[in-house]
Design an enzyme around this catalytic site. Structure first.
Site, PDB file in Angstrom:
ATOM      1  N   ASP A   1      56.050 -24.549   7.940  1.00 51.28           N
ATOM      2  CA  ASP A   1      56.622 -24.649   9.280  1.00 51.28           C
ATOM      3  C   ASP A   1      57.930 -23.861   9.359  1.00 51.28           C
ATOM      4  OD1 ASP A   1      56.942 -25.930  11.985  1.00 51.28           O
ATOM      5  OD2 ASP A   1      58.662 -26.835  10.987  1.00 51.28           O
TER       6      ASP A   1
ATOM      7  N   ASP B   1      48.411 -28.214  10.971  1.00 48.57           N
ATOM      8  CA  ASP B   1      49.119 -28.539   9.728  1.00 48.57           C
ATOM      9  C   ASP B   1      48.616 -27.684   8.569  1.00 48.57           C
ATOM     10  OD1 ASP B   1      50.501 -30.455  11.118  1.00 48.57           O
ATOM     11  OD2 ASP B   1      49.369 -32.160  10.317  1.00 48.57           O
TER      12      ASP B   1
ATOM     13  N   GLU C   1      49.917 -24.113   8.645  1.00 48.74           N
ATOM     14  CA  GLU C   1      51.284 -24.044   8.133  1.00 48.74           C
ATOM     15  C   GLU C   1      51.293 -24.121   6.607  1.00 48.74           C
ATOM     16  OE1 GLU C   1      53.582 -26.053  11.979  1.00 48.74           O
ATOM     17  OE2 GLU C   1      53.119 -27.263  10.216  1.00 48.74           O
TER      18      GLU C   1
ATOM     19  N   GLU D   1      52.917 -27.920   4.089  1.00 53.46           N
ATOM     20  CA  GLU D   1      53.040 -27.886   5.549  1.00 53.46           C
ATOM     21  C   GLU D   1      54.506 -27.866   5.965  1.00 53.46           C
ATOM     22  OE1 GLU D   1      52.928 -31.080   9.134  1.00 53.46           O
ATOM     23  OE2 GLU D   1      51.706 -31.496   7.369  1.00 53.46           O
TER      24      GLU D   1
END
Length: 229
Positions: free
Chosen positions: A49, A118, A121, A45
């Site tokens: 991102d 989450d 990502e 995650e």
């Protein structure tokens, strides 16, 4: 390692065939079910991102070669925020393949905004590690295509936009009140009212308080701007 049938179908939905299937398995594994032999998706995650951010920054520069930083920043924020990631996750039915602990499943984890965002990502990171930046960029650009094309020149979130509208007219910041909560604990529906100090108000319902607040703020802002017009 061979992917299960549901993960194979998910892989097809996002348009990437994994040479290292264990990366996708990790990307859909929540901390509630992880262990020494089953790592969760939190580190992915973190990476995803950053990959998403780079792809979106590049996409926005290419989409509008004359936009200033002040115009690009709110568009960027609208495209990378957790709610947007969760919306994309719903479109590819990511919730259906998440690996969750029993408590998280019972509390409706497959529909939770933050959990879906989450995990989306993490999936981006898995594709990046498996196929490189080009593969990750192609997937993100494909899944976010409509959003990139339609992002508003001023893509501030509705709550911020409503607050700025109120402040520009010498009003107090809007207030938000939970009017009702319905449905079972694992799938609640919240009704939120956004209210200005003038008494003008609007309500909206959603499965998360933040979503309901944003929707109520947008409804109220649209009404007030229509009156201004």
């Amino acid at each position: 390692m061979k992917l299960s049938s549901d993960l194979t179908a998910f892989s097809a939905r996002i348009g990437h065939s994994f040479a290292r299937p264990e990366l996708l398995v990790r990307a859909v594994t929540h901390a509630s079910i992880s262990g020494p032999t089953r790592p969760d998706n939190q580190r992915l995650e973190f990476l995803g991102d950053r990959v998403l951010g780079l792809v979106m920054a590049e996409a926005l520069l290419l989409a509008d070669k004359t936009a200033s930083e002040g115009q690009l920043a709110p568009r960027y924020n609208a495209l990378v925020r957790k709610e947007t990631c969760a919306d994309v996750a719903r479109e590819v039915d990511l919730g259906a393949v998440l690996k969750l602990g029993r408590s998280e499943m019972l509390s409706g984890g497959r529909r939770k905004e933050a959990l879906l965002g989450d995990a989306m990502e993490a999936v981006i990171a898995a594709v990046y590690l498996d196929g490189g930046f080009e593969a990750a960029r192609d997937m993100v650009r494909r899944l976010w295509a409509d959003r990139i094309g339609a992002v508003e020149a001023d893509a501030r979130d509705a709550k911020t936009a409503l607050q700025e509208w109120a402040q520009a007219r010498g009003l107090q910041p809007p207030a938000y009140e939970e009017i009702a909560r319905e449905g079972p604990d694992h799938a609640p529906v919240f009704t939120i009212e956004a209210r200005l100090s003038t008494g003008e108000a609007a309500r909206a319902s959603a499965g998360a308080k933040r979503q309901a607040e944003q929707a109520a703020a947008k409804a109220l802002l649209d009404r007030m701007e229509a009156k201004d017009g």
